[in-house]
Structure formats: C-alpha cells, structure tokens
Design an enzyme around this catalytic site. Structure first.
Site, PDB file in Angstrom:
ATOM      1  N   TYR A 768       8.083  -2.787   0.289  1.00  0.00           N
ATOM      2  CA  TYR A 768       8.708  -2.337  -0.943  1.00  0.00           C
ATOM      3  C   TYR A 768       8.701  -2.896  -2.291  1.00  0.00           C
ATOM      4  O   TYR A 768       8.965  -2.425  -3.045  1.00  0.00           O
ATOM      5  CB  TYR A 768      10.319  -2.695  -0.597  1.00  0.00           C
ATOM      6  N   ILE A 769       7.944  -4.159  -2.399  1.00  0.00           N
ATOM      7  CA  ILE A 769       7.814  -4.735  -3.640  1.00  0.00           C
ATOM      8  C   ILE A 769       6.577  -4.248  -4.202  1.00  0.00           C
ATOM      9  O   ILE A 769       5.332  -4.318  -3.478  1.00  0.00           O
ATOM     10  CB  ILE A 769       7.882  -6.060  -3.615  1.00  0.00           C
TER      11      ILE A 769
END
Length: 809
Positions: A768-769
DNA sequence: TACCAGACTTGCCGTTAGGTGG
DNA sequence: CCACCTAACGGCAAGTCTGGTA
C-alpha cells in the site's frame, strides 16, 4: 501539497476512531544520567513465566481472527433456500421501500440528477469530473514529476566494467532497468518467454511398518494412498485445526473416500475411534532428527535442493533472465481454510502434469512433464503473465505460477498501481464532493453508493464482493449486513464484522451526520439481521461508477491512495534532529498509522510479554550502571551535585529492593561465569594432557573473585557510595554519554516492539505505501534503507530505489 | 443483468536463516 | 563459538476486479 486536505468530508472521523490509540510518543527521552564502573554484566531477566495466553476474551479492539467454534450466523437470506438466485438478497432484497422519508424529504421520482449525478446509463464521461489527460501507460517513469532524475536516461543495459572477453549474457540482463525505458504496453506482456516448467511435490514416502493408524484400539493396515492422507492429519493432531470439528469432518469424509477408491475393506466408521498418536510421534521424531542434524548435513541437503531447483528459479523473458516466483507445485495436504471455512480440512489432492497448462513462448522448448505423463495443454499466450496454471480440487480455484515480486512484470504493474493512486489526488476533491452530495440523493441507489464510497474512503474498507455458501462468511463494504453496523446517536457508528481472512474489524467512530442518517435508513425495518445494508449496490456497479469518475478507478484504489497519503502526511511531521534510532521509530510509527488504518493485524507472539520483561530488565540494568556512574562522579567531585542535580536523583523504577535483587543476580551470574570458564579451561588442558587437570581448589580460588564483587556491591548498597577506581571525571563522562545512548536506543526499540504487538507493518509496506516515499525519506533523513526495507522488499521495489530526497508524492 | 472464470493482488502465518548475546 | 531468537521468506489462502457468456 496537492490538496485533498480541504475536503468537506469529516476525515477527522478516522483520527478519532477508537482504534487509533496512538501511544504517547516520547521521542524525547527524559532525563539521562550516568553510571558505570567496571561494566557490570548485563543481567538478563530470568524468563519470567507469564500467562502469555492473555487473549482469552479481551474482545474489544483488535481481537484477532474469529474463533472457529463460533456458530456461523450467516443469515438464511443468503442461502439458496428460498429459491433465490444463488447470490443472496441483492436486488430483490426487501424493498426498503424506495425512499421512506421520515427524516428526510425523499422523493421517489428521480429528479434529473444534476451535473455529476450521472446515473449508470450514461457511462459516457460527460458530467463527471473528467480531469487532466488520462494517464498513459507509456509514460511510466517512476521518478517523473520529481526533479530531474539522477539516473542515466534510457540506458537499457548498463554494462559494468566488464572485460572484453567476458560476455556472459546474464551479467547484462541483470542490470536491465525497465523503468528507465519509456513505453510499456498494457496488454502484451512479453514477446519471448522461456522457462523450465514446474517442480512437482516429492513422491510419498511410506511410513515405517510399525507406525500405524489405530482404530478402536487395533492397528490398521492402510493402503499407501490412505496412509498418506491419515498421515496428513496425524502430523497435525496437536494443532488447532485438528481440533476443529469441521476440519475433522471434512478430513474424515475425504479419508474414507480415498479408502474406498483403493477398494480398501475396513470397518472404520467413526472419526472418534481413530488414534493417530503413533503417526504423530513418528513425525515429531522425524522433525527432531532433522533439527539435530549436523551443520554439514544440513548444508549438504540444502545444496542438493538448490541444485535441483536452480533451473526452475529462472526464466527468460524477452531475452532477459528473470526470477520465477512459486515454481513448486503445491503438495497434497489438508486444506487449511481460515476462519470458519466450511471446507477446511478437505483433502487437497496431488497435482499431476495432466492437470497443468503450460504457458510459454512459441519458439521455446517445452519443459518436460514427469516421465510417462503429459501436460494438459501448452499455450502461447503473451497477454498473460503466468507460466503455468491448474485447478485446485477443494474450491476449484485457479492456481498460477507467476514471476517473482522483483521481476519486471510485477514491478511494472506495481508502478502502475501507485501512479494510479497518485492520480487520484487530482480527482479526490471532486469525488468527495460528489459522494457528499449523493449522501442526500433522492435515489436509494445513489444514496447507498455515496454512503459506501464514504466508508471506503474514510475507513479504508474493502469493496466487499459477494461470497458463496462454501466459503467463510466474511464481508467488506458492499456486503455489510444489518448486524455488522450498530448506530449510536447522534452520529457514532460501530463496525464489527469479520473481514478478509476472518480478521475482525472493530471500529467505533464518529461519522458525518448524513452518513449516520443514511445508515439508519438502510437498516430500517423490514430489514433485519442477515440483510444487506447496501442492497442496491454491488461491487460491480460501484466500480463501474468509479471508473466513470476516473479512468481505472476502483474501490481498492482508495485503500492505496489513503495509505500512501497517510504515510506521506505522517512523514511530513518529522521533527528535527532525531537520532537514527528515533528516526526509525518515527518511520515505523508512520507505517503503523497506515497499518491501523488498513486493519492489518497479526497475532501476538507467544512470548511477547517475556520479551517485554526482558527489555525492561535490561534497561533497568543499564540504568543501574548509570546510577553507579553518577555515584562515582560524585565521590570524585562532590561539588558536582550542585551543577548536576541529576547525579543525586536516582533512577526511576530502581529502589532498594530492586538493587538488592540485582546484586544477588550479578553475584550469581559472576559465579556462573567463573565456573564455565573454569570448565572450559579444564577441558582445554585435559585435551592436551589428560592428567593436566586443574587443582581442585582452583575453582574455589577463582570464585573468591565473585565474593569480592559481592563485598563491593554490599558496601555500595550500605553506603550508596561507589568507588570510582582510577577513572577520571572525563572518562566517566564519556562513559556516561555512551550509556545514555544505549539506554535510549533500547527504550526506543522496546516501545516500537510493544506498539507492534498486534499490528502487522509488512502488509502495508509491501502493498500500500508508495515505496518512493520510503526511498526519498531514507535519502532525505540519511536513514540507511536497510533499516526500513528488508532485502526482498528492496528488490521488489528496485524501480523506486533512486528516488531523490525531494521527491513529492 | 446475472453469473462465472480468469488473472492478478493482498494477507496472515509457519518455517528458516542468520544475527546476536552469553 | 554456540544456542537461541527473531526478522525475513516463502507458502498458499483469500481477496479484487474485468470481461465474456447466457
């Protein structure tokens, strides 16, 4: 800086959520003082026995996966019993009769939606916030938008100083940097592809003759096929799975089926009469044997295995060598479904070449199947990325062999994903404005859609596809049911449901008042437990709508977007001049914020408490050293007490009682050490000269050193004075400062670890990051990337590794 | 429009390798 | 140097989402 903070939605809801009990940051370590003398041995807390299984019923916040025993409360609604279409209540659901309006004026008549309202029929782009040019596949340069990338443009291959005659091709391939190439095409994934196929599970090794299943107290001579299956269970008898009735039932059914297949005549009828303990102990023994093998043996085995697998590990894609991911065919075993899976325990059968389809370049040699077998099919489809595929028998799911995470194909789609979520930045304001309006729409569909979008955006919920009867009952946004959402006026909502992997999502939050109202409407009678909240919405229609707002937009993009956005915002809060350890802690905390947002949990490790106690003790031991240092300084220079009041202050958590115990411990440790040394010395001497044995009283003599230490400590304890020995003030100060650092580092690590007890950081890191945030942070703050990304993650994100320090998300 | 298969991403956890304190 | 212990890896289950079909 682009925006998105200005939105009208109460994003702050998330911050207030009960789960985010961000612990108090104490980056600024309080007091520091001194200590030391002759470094005392660091005492180790004797493994404090703890009731580690504390997670009995501490229900509230992050309790992990739902216990399996829990009766599946799945609503009858969703079953096919009332001759509904297989998939639940959607659509025909209890008509929440159009808009009932006791608290809002809702007209049933679809008034012409205003500009953005666009209904499904007009998927035409008009009316929606069509912004900017579409992102073009061809423009996938990871570092664009940042300042000029430092890396050499367009060097396809950087040949590193190679001598003219060494032109082993592989060298070159490794340096291929696809991200410095422009055009990456969407549909065609490769032009040429060569690989070695798949590695099959090793053949079954029969159990020794004397290891048997016992039925009703008597040994059973199982045919090999059945023995194998029994063995699968036998190896697991001590696990939670094996105690799960569903698991037992499914296993037993399939076990009997196998017996039948091999025409085995027997009287096995009841699971409860089966005794697997011989098998269990056999496997246990094998495990121990393996563990106790000599290092050489282990190495030897590993080497052999590596050699066998070497050719499977790589493939050649467009002429370049790339790593393959899961080339091993999944071995047979018992299906370990998670949570309350109806099929858990079912036999996952052995896979043969006849079930496997190979995908490979036209020109490439077709890998050999097992001798005497053939592939189901050999395909040459360059629009997909898999090398092999088959159907697994339990759920009839499709399985694939893909390239490894660090490969170009994976990297490209990763980059694309992150670029898409960055693109959402440009749309998010309009989108939020849009769904905020929809919250009040006259059309139920739109109102539901708006509400769902709010939840997805603000709480990072997953889309929530419909699931079948033969799967665990878990939900996401669109599949939320009546019982998953409780309302507490004026505007508190409590979510409590099982999400992906049956991980509990529990969150008590304040929401936009209109959202609250809507949820109340969506729950209104005749809806009851088991009914969908969003009965007019499916992930499909939702995603279709989202795509109309932004090209390629789907529900999951919000998760990526919000995760990266949150990380970005958190990292911006970086205080000045932190120590390296504190920078890492700071980063981890930012990471943790994201993980909490996404509800990424993990089970508390068995000995978490023990670990914490150990840290505690180690820190105290250091503090004690500091105390002693202080006292040394004082005895050297009594006047210092004026200038440095901390010298006489003592240490938090260290009282007479503790010191006494600690002295005792130090004494014991010292004796222990001396004894060990004595034994070792003795052995050494005896090895050279069998008669050389040290004199009997030698040990006692040596032990007096410990007694001396004890005497010194006792004196210190009585007088609270510590003799500085020959140390100078200067030396003491330098020791003091080093000690302070050590204490800080250790305390930092402990805090970090404790905060991580139930939160998994890696999932958000990996999925996600935006990795460019991490790389630029690393560069900017001069934190070695190794402290933030493990080797495989660095490899996976190789495309982002040159992100400059001032790169902006 | 419902349904499903296919393809690919996401996610937790058991096992293992290698770093570290004793 | 060794035993221990953890972080990291790999396994594979479980999601998402798209596109084709009836």
């Amino acid at each position: 800086m682009s925006s998105s903070d200005s939105d009208s939605i109460s994003i702050s809801a998330r911050r207030r959520s009960g789960r985010n009990t961000g612990r108090q940051i104490n980056l600024k370590e309080s007091d520091d003082e001194n200590e030391s003398f002759d470094e005392l041995p660091l005492s180790e807390a004797k493994s404090v026995k703890t009731e580690s299984d504390d997670d009995e019923d501490d229900v509230p916040i992050g309790s992990k996966r739902a216990p399996v025993e829990k009766k599946n409360k799945r609503p009858t609604k969703r079953t096919k019993n009332n001759n509904e279409t297989k998939k639940g209540t959607r659509k025909k659901a209890e008509p929440v009769k159009e808009e009932d309006e006791d608290d809002l004026p809702l007209n049933t008549k679809a008034k012409p939606r205003t500009a953005r309202g666009k209904s499904k029929e007009s998927k035409k782009v008009n009316g929606t916030p069509v912004k900017k040019e579409e992102m073009d596949d061809r423009d996938l340069t990871p570092l664009k938008s940042g300042p000029p990338s430092p890396s050499p443009k367009s060097s396809t291959i950087t040949s590193r100083n190679r001598s003219p005659n060494d032109d082993d091709e592989e060298e070159e391939e490794e340096d291929f940097k696809w991200w410095e190439q422009g055009n990456i095409d969407g549909t065609q994934k490769w032009s040429t592809l060569e690989h070695s196929g798949v590695l099959f599970a090793p053949q079954y090794e029969p159990l020794p003759k004397d290891v048997k299943l016992y039925y009703d107290g008597k040994p059973v001579d199982l045919p090999l096929e059945a023995e194998e299956v029994a063995g699968f269970f036998g190896a697991m008898v001590e696990t939670d799975h094996a105690k799960n009735p569903t698991f037992q039932k499914n296993f037993f059914r399939d076990f009997l089926a196998v017996c039948k297949e091999c025409n085995f005549k027997h009287n096995i009828k009841e699971f409860s009469k089966c005794d697997f303990s011989q098998m269990f102990h056999y496997f246990e023994r094998k495990r121990d044997e393996k563990r106790n093998m000599s290092k050489e043996q282990k190495k030897e085995i590993k080497k052999k295995k590596d050699e066998e697998e070497e050719s499977y590990k790589w493939c050649t894609l467009d002429g370049r060598k790339e790593r393959v991911g899961n080339f091993r065919i999944e071995p047979p075993g018992l299906f370990r479904g998670r949570g309350n899976h109806p099929k858990t325990g079912s036999l996952k059968r052995r896979v043969f070449p006849e079930q496997i389809t190979i995908n490979i370049g036209k020109e490439a040699p077709v890998p050999k199947p097992l001798p005497g077998h053939h592939w189901a099919e050999v395909r040459h489809d360059n629009t997909v990325t898999w090398l092999a595929t088959w159907h697994e028998n339990v759920n009839n799911n499709v399985k694939y062999v893909f390239l490894a995470a660090g490969s170009s194909l994976k990297g490209q789609s990763d980059l694309k994903k992150y670029e898409k979520s960055r693109k959402l930045k440009d749309y998010i304001d309009d989108i939020r404005e849009g769904y905020t309006k929809d919250l009040k729409s006259d059309l139920t569909v739109e109102r539901q859609r708006g509400t769902a979008m709010y939840l997805i955006d603000v709480f990072a919920l997953r889309a929530g596809n419909e699931k079948g009867e033969d799967e665990a009952d878990t939900v996401g946004c669109c599949s939320l049911r009546y019982e998953h959402v409780s309302l507490k006026p004026p505007n508190i909502v409590i979510f409590d449901f099982l999400g992906k992997d049956s991980i509990r999502y529990y969150n008590e939050v304040e929401v936009d008042p209109q959202v609250f109202k809507n949820l109340r409407i969506f729950k209104r009678s005749p809806k009851k437990e088991g009914d969908l909240i969003f009965d007019r919405l499916t992930t499909n229609t939702l995603n279709k709508y989202l795509t109309s707002l932004m090209d390629g937009l789907s529900a999951k993009v919000f998760r990526t977007y919000n995760a990266s956005h949150t990380m970005n915002e958190e990292l911006k809060k970086m205080p000045k001049s932190l120590s390296l350890a504190d920078k890492v802690l700071f980063y981890n905390r930012a990471n943790r914020t994201v993980a909490i947002l996404c509800n990424h949990q993990r089970s508390v490790t068995k000995n978490h408490d023990v670990q914490m106690e150990r840290y505690e003790e180690r820190i105290k031991a250091l503090q004690y050293q500091r105390l002693r240092l202080h006292r040394m300084m004082l005895s050297l220079e009594p006047k210092l007490s004026k200038k440095m009041p901390e010298l006489v202050q003592g240490e938090a958590g260290i009282d007479d009682e503790w010191v006494k115990r600690h002295h005792e411990l130090l004494y014991e440790l010292e004796k222990e050490k001396i004894k060990k040394k004595f034994e070792r010395d003795n052995e050494k001497i005896m090895a050279e000269d069998p008669k050389g044995k040290l004199p009997d009283n030698e040990l006692e003599k040596r032990l007096t050193a410990a007694d001396q230490l004890k005497a010194v400590l006792d004196a210190e304890y009585r007088t609270t004075k510590v003799h500085p020995g020959r140390a100078t003030l200067e030396r003491l100060e330098s020791r003091l400062s080093k000690l302070n650092d050590r204490i800080k580092v250790m305390r930092t690590q402990m805090i970090d670890k404790d905060e991580n007890k139930t939160t998994a950081l890696t999932t958000s890191k990996i999925n996600y990051i935006d990795p460019r945030l991490t790389f630029s942070f690393s560069r900017r703050e001069e934190v070695p990337i190794e402290k933030l990304f493990s080797k495989t993650i660095r490899d996976k994100f190789n495309w982002a590794s040159e992100t400059p320090a001032d790169w902006e998300w």
